[in-house]
Structure formats: C-alpha cells, structure tokens
Design a protein around this motif. Structure first.
Motif, PDB file in Angstrom:
ATOM      1  N   GLY A 116       0.816  -1.206   0.000  1.00 24.00           N
ATOM      2  CA  GLY A 116       0.000   0.000   0.000  1.00 24.00           C
ATOM      3  C   GLY A 116       0.853   1.262   0.000  1.00 24.00           C
ATOM      4  O   GLY A 116       0.680   2.144  -0.834  1.00 24.00           O
ATOM      5  N   HIS A 117       1.826   1.301   0.933  1.00 18.48           N
ATOM      6  CA  HIS A 117       2.675   2.488   1.021  1.00 18.48           C
ATOM      7  C   HIS A 117       3.527   2.634  -0.234  1.00 18.48           C
ATOM      8  O   HIS A 117       3.696   3.737  -0.760  1.00 18.48           O
ATOM      9  CB  HIS A 117       3.568   2.405   2.262  1.00 18.48           C
ATOM     10  N   ALA A 118       4.076   1.505  -0.714  1.00 16.52           N
ATOM     11  CA  ALA A 118       4.934   1.567  -1.900  1.00 16.52           C
ATOM     12  C   ALA A 118       4.130   2.054  -3.102  1.00 16.52           C
ATOM     13  O   ALA A 118       4.605   2.884  -3.884  1.00 16.52           O
ATOM     14  CB  ALA A 118       5.551   0.198  -2.189  1.00 16.52           C
ATOM     15  N   ALA A 119       2.897   1.563  -3.226  1.00 15.86           N
ATOM     16  CA  ALA A 119       2.067   1.981  -4.358  1.00 15.86           C
ATOM     17  C   ALA A 119       1.792   3.474  -4.290  1.00 15.86           C
ATOM     18  O   ALA A 119       1.890   4.193  -5.296  1.00 15.86           O
ATOM     19  CB  ALA A 119       0.760   1.204  -4.363  1.00 15.86           C
ATOM     20  N   THR A 120       1.478   3.984  -3.075  1.00 12.96           N
ATOM     21  CA  THR A 120       1.251   5.428  -2.922  1.00 12.96           C
ATOM     22  C   THR A 120       2.465   6.215  -3.400  1.00 12.96           C
ATOM     23  O   THR A 120       2.349   7.166  -4.173  1.00 12.96           O
ATOM     24  CB  THR A 120       0.975   5.760  -1.444  1.00 12.96           C
ATOM     25  N   THR A 121       3.651   5.804  -2.921  1.00  7.69           N
ATOM     26  CA  THR A 121       4.869   6.517  -3.304  1.00  7.69           C
ATOM     27  C   THR A 121       5.089   6.458  -4.812  1.00  7.69           C
ATOM     28  O   THR A 121       5.413   7.462  -5.450  1.00  7.69           O
ATOM     29  CB  THR A 121       6.080   5.906  -2.567  1.00  7.69           C
TER      30      THR A 121
ATOM     31  N   ARG B 143       0.842   8.617   4.461  1.00  8.99           N
ATOM     32  CA  ARG B 143       1.023   7.380   3.709  1.00  8.99           C
ATOM     33  C   ARG B 143       2.258   7.506   2.827  1.00  8.99           C
ATOM     34  O   ARG B 143       2.764   8.595   2.619  1.00  8.99           O
ATOM     35  CB  ARG B 143      -0.207   7.089   2.839  1.00  8.99           C
ATOM     36  N   GLY B 144       2.721   6.382   2.282  1.00  6.70           N
ATOM     37  CA  GLY B 144       3.918   6.389   1.458  1.00  6.70           C
ATOM     38  C   GLY B 144       5.111   5.864   2.243  1.00  6.70           C
ATOM     39  O   GLY B 144       5.075   5.798   3.470  1.00  6.70           O
ATOM     40  N   LEU B 145       6.177   5.471   1.516  1.00  5.16           N
ATOM     41  CA  LEU B 145       7.319   4.827   2.162  1.00  5.16           C
ATOM     42  C   LEU B 145       8.014   5.763   3.142  1.00  5.16           C
ATOM     43  O   LEU B 145       8.451   5.338   4.221  1.00  5.16           O
ATOM     44  CB  LEU B 145       8.308   4.333   1.098  1.00  5.16           C
ATOM     45  N   GLY B 146       8.142   7.057   2.772  1.00  9.30           N
ATOM     46  CA  GLY B 146       8.768   8.023   3.675  1.00  9.30           C
ATOM     47  C   GLY B 146       7.972   8.147   4.964  1.00  9.30           C
ATOM     48  O   GLY B 146       8.534   8.170   6.068  1.00  9.30           O
ATOM     49  N   ALA B 147       6.650   8.206   4.832  1.00  7.30           N
ATOM     50  CA  ALA B 147       5.784   8.307   6.008  1.00  7.30           C
ATOM     51  C   ALA B 147       5.906   7.043   6.861  1.00  7.30           C
ATOM     52  O   ALA B 147       5.984   7.118   8.092  1.00  7.30           O
ATOM     53  CB  ALA B 147       4.344   8.523   5.569  1.00  7.30           C
ATOM     54  N   LEU B 148       5.952   5.878   6.201  1.00 10.81           N
ATOM     55  CA  LEU B 148       6.079   4.609   6.932  1.00 10.81           C
ATOM     56  C   LEU B 148       7.353   4.597   7.769  1.00 10.81           C
ATOM     57  O   LEU B 148       7.353   4.200   8.941  1.00 10.81           O
ATOM     58  CB  LEU B 148       6.068   3.439   5.942  1.00 10.81           C
TER      59      LEU B 148
END
Lengths: 246, 247, 259
Positions: free
Chosen positions: C60-65, C206-211
C-alpha cells in the motif's frame, strides 16, 4: 535583460498583493517581506537562526570532506579497496539521505550530532563518487607520461594523479556542500527546533507568512551565494580547467 | 575582410583546385559558393542544366555527419528534405554507397566508422544530392597520410565516372596538382586571385604522375609563388600586436 | 559455468564483503555485542519485511509513493523538456529565465511545500507539485544544455542539405539534444524519489517516507530497517533500469558514463 524578468515578477507580485488580486495573507507584498527580513536580521532571531544553519553546514561539510576525499582517491588507485566499498556506495547513493535521520536519532538521540551527521552523509557520498570518477576518467596517457619521465609511487600520485583528479574533487566538494545544505534544511524542517529550515516550518504552521518568506528568501540567497561563489572559486583556483560544467 | 574582388569561372565538368596560405579565405570562398555565407558584394552564378536539382553540395572538412543517423540515412538526408520518395532515396543511397565502397556499412552509425570511412559517407551524401557543382572543403585534411593517398585515388575514379564540376579547397599543393585541371592560387589576407595555373599533366591521372618532370617543374613554379605569399602573411601577422589576435 | 566462475573470480570481494558484513552483524547482534535495540539482527529485519509484505502494509505504502513519483515525474518531464527546448532555441527567453532559475534552483525542495500549499489544494496535489519542482529544474537545465551543445557544423551541414524549420528541429536539434534530455530525465526521476520520500517524511501519513517516519515515532526499529531497504531497492531499480533503457533507445551514443 538579466534582471528584467525577476524584477517584473516582483513588481507584478507587489501590485497584485497590494490590490488584493492575490491574497496578501498568503502572498504578502515583496516590500513587506523585505522589511520583515531587514527587521528580523537586525533584531536578532533571524540572524541567530542563520548562524545556527551555517554552523551545522560547516561541521557537516568538514565531517564529510575529510574522510571522503582520501577514500575516493584510495578507491581510484587501489582496485581491492574499490571492490570492497563499491557495493555499499551503490546501495546507499541513490537513497534520499534524510532517511538516515531516524536511524541516527535512535542511535545518537535527538540532537545536534544526529542532525549534522545526516547533513554530512549526503555530502560524503557525492564527494567519494566524484573523486573516484576523477581518478578513473583521467587520461591514462598522463600516467604513462609520468612513469616515462621518472615519476613513480608517491611522486606519481602527488605530481600526476592528484592534479588530474583535482577538478573532479573540487566539483564533488561543490556539489556536496549544496547537497548537505539541502539535507540540513530538510532536517531542520522536520526535526530541529532552530535553524532556517525550522523557521520556515514554524512560520508556516503559525501562518506568519512575511516571516516565512523572509526565511525562505534567506535560504535561497544562501544557496545562490554558495553555488555561485564556489564556481567562481573553482575557476579561479583551477585556471587550467577548460569547462567547469554543471 | 577575408576575400577581396575574387573573379573566378569554373567550366562544366572541371576539377578546380583552390590553394593559398592559411587565412587567405579559401574556405570562406567555398562557403559563399555554397550559400552558407553571405558575401558583402558580388554575385555567384551557377548555370543549372537540370532544373529541380540542387546547385551545390558540400563535403565538409570534419565530415559533419549526423551522429544519430545510420550511414544510409545520412546519405539520404538531402533527398529526404527535398521530398524524394523512399524507394528512390534508398536506391540512390545504395548506388552511392557502392560507389564509395561502403555498401556493407549502410546500417552502421558514424561513431562505428574510421575517419576515412566517415569522409566517404560525406562524399556519398553530397553525390546522392546530385548537385551541379560539388564543393569540397579540405575533405582529406583530417586523415592520416596513407588513407589520404587512397582517398585521392578514389576521388579521381569517382570524378572520372560521374564527370561532375568540382571546386576543391586544399592546403596541399601536391594534392591540387594530382587532382585538378586548374589550380587557383589565392593571396594572403585579404584573399585575391594571385594566379591561375593550368595543370597539363594529362588524364586519366594516377599517383605515378608525381614522378614526372612536368609535375616537378609545375610544383616548383607554384610553390615559389605560394612561398612568397606565406612569408608575406607571416610578416603581416608579426606586425600585429599579439594581444589583439586572441580577442 | 566457466563464465560464472570467471565472473565470481573477478568480483569475489564485491560480493563477499556485504555477505561478510551481514553475517558479522547477525552474530554481533545475537551475542549482544551490538545493541539489538538499535541494530536488530538481519534475519529479524527480513522477517519483519516479510510480515509487512504479507499483510499488505508495504504494498500500500509503496504503491502510494510510486503513484506520486509517476505524477510528479510526468509533470516535471513535460514542462521541463518543453521549457528547456524553448530556452535552448531562443536566446532571449534563456537570458530572461536564467536568473530566475539560478535563484530558485538551490532552494531545498521541501521548503516549497508551504508555498505550494498556498497555491494549490493542500494534500495530495501539493505533495505531487512540490516533488516535481527539483526534477523540473534538472530536466530543463540539461535539455537547454543539450540543444546548446549540438555541433554547429552539423547544424550548418543539415541546413546546407535543405533542412529548415520544423524539419531542422525534428531531424537535427531534437535528436542532437536527446542524449542530454535522457540524462536529465534520469536525474529527474532519481530526484523525484529523493524528494518524494523527504516530503512524505515531512507531511504525509502514507507512502514509504511516512512509513519510515511513523515507524521511528513508535520505535518499531525493525520496520525502519525494512522500509529503508525497500527505498534503497527502489532507488537502485530506477537508476540502473534507466541506464539500461538508454542504451536501448539511443544506440548512436557511444558508451560513456555521465556521472
């Protein structure tokens, strides 16, 4: 011609903001921002935060450059060292260095060492890679000429290899300084409680836009002075270099 | 001013060579003929026997091929710009590449070729355009001595086959005598026509001509005159403030 | 089989050194020589990476990024190439915009977030536009330079052989600038990843940075390492994938690194 477009933009902005065509709350007139900038620089808090950012930048740059140049040179002349280090370089170089911040924050705690080291890391990798490229792309005939005229070992290094790599090293230092400024300001924006990056963040949150733009302009001026100044210095010091490039 | 009051006439089918000291405006003259450089005064007349074909096509000193086009597409470039159909273009490219001996390299890119081969492509590109006058600006100057000799023989062969009018700029007197019907000697700055020498060494000509006494005598005659011009040019340069040259 | 052997013979240090480091790290962390709180064992990190992948969080996070990078990069590429070409072709435009670009370019992109959030709806759009800023400048700069560095003799020869106007642009100027445009796009894509992660750390949920940032705030150290690994993998894929693509698309450019 050179200043015509920037001047026109500023004048239009001023007029639009004064007439309320754009919201002066979000886009205060440039003269208002300029007054705020002058006022806060004299009054002290802006000057203080500028000094904080500059100190962090100087520390980060020194921490990066001192080990990076020798490492890059060593990788260039000693194949095993290059083979040893290259995988880590290839793995970390394309990663945004600000991602190292949380790791440094848990290891070193929230504070200056973590901020400065994050800034240093982005310069470090750039300088290593530029220095290595400088040694690798040098004209191999120069080494042959050096050997042929009796330069061996340390002499060959000091008289031929180092001068040949110097333009690339300088370019690496220049790019590295720019990158560590970018990373440091981002670090200040998210994690620090001082510095120009933090000022932009705080005044954004408080919607005190003239102060926000003043800090923003100061960061832009700092970046401009650093990039332009170092380019001029490079042209001055390395007079034999034909083209500095980007 | 590079050139001053030049009056020259090339006959149809003639191989006209232009020599002169450096800075005599040899290349400028060629660029004026090619329409790449506007002269401040004077006219260029080229009699067109076949309407629709271009008047001139130039072979450039540093070949000036388009690096992103294959050898074949470089040769067809001029035809493409004139709207010649694909089938005809490609047939013409095949013919010209065969003539310069590069039939097998049609799909190569310039960076894959040697210097001599690149210049062959430059010649094929000019010939494919089928101009009234072929202009050549020191086309062999950048090549090594052996390649140059081979290319000179090739040029003689191609010229004999096609019978084109050629205006050929060179700094080598030997080359001019080997190739040309007449040799035009230009003076040093500003370039004027100093003398025109007919080259009566017979045709077809080959490298062996350089051993004949007539060749030696003519070379000696033109060279003594060229030498005067070169010395005059060097003295003129010495009179000039060296700082001013760089500017 | 022998080719593999020779390859291993030449590169054994390059392959061996990370493996050795991983094994040493595993051992030091297991025995307590390294504090496992800060440096969890690689095998533990791998386990967390698998868990994050299995429950879908990571995807999910990777897709957002990735979607954000896609939008930002497209925006930067279209505007950057168009404006870069125009600046390369028209001197007046170049002289007018150069000083503006010189002032704006060195400003860290994260700082544009407040400014952009005043201009466009805050949230997803502001995030995408902020991410595009740095890539845009890089692409515009390299494109301009690409047009300017074309050999003048080549342009002259093309004119001599009848290429004018649109044909001169399509057959000579654009292909001549293309290697530089491609370098610009490659740099631009690399920077889109860097900036998007920074912007996500600053402001996204959301996103990898946010994770990565949220994992730090709740001190899930293993998840931090796992996320970092994924970000590095993404960076490597982007930079090496594009280098391969370039060799494919621009066969006339002789092999040369443009670092």
């Amino acid at each position: 011609m050179g200043v015509a477009v920037p001047t026109a933009v500023l004048v239009l902005w001023e007029i639009f903001s004064r007439l309320g065509i754009v919201s002066p709350r979000y886009f205060p007139a440039p003269t208002t921002v300029a007054w705020t900038l002058a006022d806060r620089l004299v009054a002290g808090d802006l000057a203080g935060d500028l000094l904080v950012t500059l100190t962090r930048l100087a520390l980060a740059f020194a921490l990066a450059a001192l080990p990076a140049v020798p490492l890059g040179l060593l990788m260039g002349i000693a194949r095993p060292v290059r083979d040893l280090v290259e995988p880590y370089l290839a793995f970390v170089f394309p990663v945004p260095k600000i991602t190292l911040l949380p790791f440094l924050l848990i290891i070193l705690g929230v504070g200056e060492p973590a901020f400065v080291l994050t800034g240093a890391s982005s310069a470090f990798f750039q300088i290593v890679i530029s220095t290595l490229a400088g040694v690798q792309t040098m004209d191999p005939r120069l080494v042959e000429v050096g050997r042929n005229y009796g330069a061996h070992g340390p002499r060959l290094f000091w008289k031929v290899i180092l001068p040949a790599a110097l333009p690339a090293i300088f370019t690496g230092l220049r790019l590295g300084l720019g990158l560590s400024l970018v990373t440091l300001v981002a670090v200040e924006f998210v994690a620090a409680k001082s510095g120009l990056g933090h000022l932009v963040y705080r005044h954004w949150q408080m919607l005190s836009t003239p102060e926000m733009y003043a800090a923003f302009a100061l960061v832009g001026a700092l970046g401009l002075v650093l990039t332009r100044g170092l380019r001029a210095l490079q042209a001055r010091v390395l007079t034999w270099q034909e083209d500095i490039g980007v | 001013m590079a050139l001053d009051r030049i009056s020259l006439q090339a006959h149809a089918g003639e191989f006209l060579c232009i020599v002169g000291p450096s800075g005599s405006g040899k290349s400028t003259l060629l660029r004026v003929l090619a329409g790449l450089h506007r002269q401040s005064a004077g006219d260029v007349h080229i009699q067109a026997d076949r309407p629709g074909t271009p008047l001139t096509a130039m072979v450039f000193q540093e070949h000036a091929l388009l690096p992103w086009r294959t050898v074949r597409d470089n040769v067809t470039f001029g035809l493409e710009n004139r709207g010649v159909g694909r089938a005809e273009r490609e047939a013409r490219a095949r013919e010209m590449l065969a003539m310069v001996g590069l039939a097998r390299f049609a799909q190569h890119y310039p960076h894959q070729l040697s210097g001599g081969m690149k210049q062959r492509v430059g010649i094929a590109r000019a010939l494919a355009n089928d101009p009234e006058v072929l202009l050549m600006d020191e086309p062999l100057a950048a090549l090594d001595a052996q390649t140059r000799t081979i290319m000179q023989e090739e040029l003689l062969r191609i010229w004999a086959t096609l019978g084109k009018t050629v205006v050929y700029v060179t700094h080598s007197l030997e080359e001019a005598l080997l190739l040309g019907d007449r040799v035009v000697l230009l003076t040093a700055r500003p370039g004027r026509v100093s003398q025109i020498y007919p080259v009566d060494l017979g045709r077809p000509r080959a490298l062996e001509v350089r051993a004949s006494p007539a060749y030696g005598a003519l070379l000696e005659k033109i060279w003594s005159r060229l030498r005067e011009e070169v010395v005059r040019a060097m003295e003129a340069d010495r009179g000039v403030d060296p700082e001013a040259i760089g500017g | 089989m022998r080719a593999v052997g020779r390859w291993l013979g030449e590169r054994w240090i390059t392959i061996g050194s990370p493996l050795t480091v991983l094994v040493l790290w595993e051992w030091a962390s297991a025995t307590g020589l390294l504090r496992a709180v800060f440096f969890p064992r690689p095998s533990t990190i791998a386990g967390h990476l698998r868990d994050l992948a299995m429950d879908g969080t990571l995807w999910g996070h990777a897709a957002t990024t990735l979607v954000r990078i896609g939008w930002s990069f497209s925006l930067a590429a279209i505007l950057g190439v168009a404006i870069g070409l125009a600046m390369g072709l028209w001197r007046r435009l170049r002289e007018g915009l150069d000083p503006v670009f010189a002032v704006i370019y060195p400003i860290p992109s994260v700082l544009f977030l407040p400014l952009v959030s005043f201009l466009v709806p805050p949230g997803e759009i502001a995030l995408v536009v902020t991410t595009a800023v740095t890539s845009f400048f890089l692409i515009a700069f390299t494109t301009t330079h690409g047009v300017r560095q074309i050999d003048r003799l080549v342009v002259e020869a093309a004119r001599h052989y009848g290429a004018r106007g649109w044909r001169l642009f399509a057959a000579v100027l654009l292909p001549g600038a293309l290697p530089f445009i491609f370098t610009g796009l490659r740099l631009g894509l690399g920077f889109a990843l860097i900036v998007v992660v920074a912007v996500e750390i600053v402001s996204a949920s959301r996103g990898l940075g946010a994770l990565l940032w949220l994992s730090w705030q709740v001190l899930k150290v293993e998840d931090m390492y796992a996320t970092f690994f994924v970000i590095a993998l993404l960076g490597a894929l982007l930079s090496y994938g594009l280098a391969a693509l370039r060799a494919r698309l621009l066969p006339w450019v002789p092999d040369a690194g443009d670092r």
